[in-house]
Design an enzyme around this catalytic site. Sequence first.
Site, short mmCIF file in Angstrom:
data_model
loop_
_atom_site.label_atom_id
_atom_site.label_comp_id
_atom_site.label_asym_id
_atom_site.label_seq_id
_atom_site.Cartn_x
_atom_site.Cartn_y
_atom_site.Cartn_z
N HIS A 16 0.82 -1.21 0.00
CA HIS A 16 0.00 0.00 0.00
C HIS A 16 0.86 1.27 0.00
O HIS A 16 2.04 1.25 0.38
CB HIS A 16 -0.91 0.02 1.23
CG HIS A 16 -0.15 0.02 2.52
ND1 HIS A 16 0.44 1.16 3.04
CD2 HIS A 16 0.12 -0.97 3.40
CE1 HIS A 16 1.04 0.87 4.17
NE2 HIS A 16 0.87 -0.41 4.42
N GLU B 35 -2.22 -7.22 7.48
CA GLU B 35 -0.94 -7.04 8.16
C GLU B 35 -0.91 -7.83 9.48
O GLU B 35 -1.91 -8.44 9.87
CB GLU B 35 -0.71 -5.55 8.40
CG GLU B 35 0.64 -5.16 8.98
CD GLU B 35 1.83 -5.63 8.16
OE1 GLU B 35 2.03 -6.85 8.07
OE2 GLU B 35 2.58 -4.78 7.64
#
Length: 312
Positions: free
Chosen positions: A104, A208
Amino acid sequence: MDTNVEPLSSIGTAPEAGVTAAHHVFTVLKGFFLQDDLDTDPEGFDYNDPDLNFGLINRAYDTDASFDVSLQKTQWQRFERYVSDLNFESPKNTQYKILFMGRHGEGYHNVAERYYGTAEWDRYWSKLEGNGTVTWADAHLTDAGIEQAKTANAFWKRGIRDWGVPAPGRYYTSPLDRCLATAQYTFEGLGLPADRPFVPEVKELLREVIGVHTCDRRSSRTYIESHYPAYKIEDGLTEDDELYSPSHRETTEEQVTRLRQLLDDVFTHDKSTWISFTSHSGAIAALLEALGHREFRLPTGGVVPVLVKAVA
């Protein structure tokens, strides 16, 4: 492990819906991308540099003699044909995929960690919702992060148009907002082939490191549905984040196990050869470890391609 925190098993595991119990043996095929080579320094490696061709090595393939007789094809077109032949000639229990793993763009949590320093971030600030000025719970992209994703968009547009980079056949993204937004900014408006539309699927397992840090606590399913209505959400994604714990953060071993489960799921149910993952630095590191790839740390907005052989 800290005796004052809960073991991961006590806070549950990822949803079983759509996830297979099958196990594959994964092998990274080397000699195709610079990122596989131990002599390539990840520090400062710019996938967006046109001279690097996304890291695809300039080389010949066994299929060149029949496919590129007039020597007019690009390196990517010849590579695509080579991988297609690998799959065509392989036994039923063996498949080859190219995984484009994209991190990202910069999020507000990245800015906060730089500001406070990693030690203080891990000790105190990462456990808060924000600092009164900036919120980093389920961190969103900063303006710089949006620009990084738009840079990736320009790269893909040029790569598909000028270099013959195959568009992904499937798109998967972490359920955290910074990845949902990065995928949107990266792949929308590319003029993709009709048989390869941008319809990303939200995968719980692609997130994550889970726990403690509020930036890694996802928003509700309702939030994702309302803010990203064009996205497909896997059936097992619960309304609230049932995996997050304020007292336990996944170990590396736990994370690698989770990401390997994701790989098993994808390689079992997805027949696409070219696949995009929009995820996080820690998650991509765990994916690479699960595949047996060398460590290759990505900056925010970075991408690493990997050719993978999987035997069921």
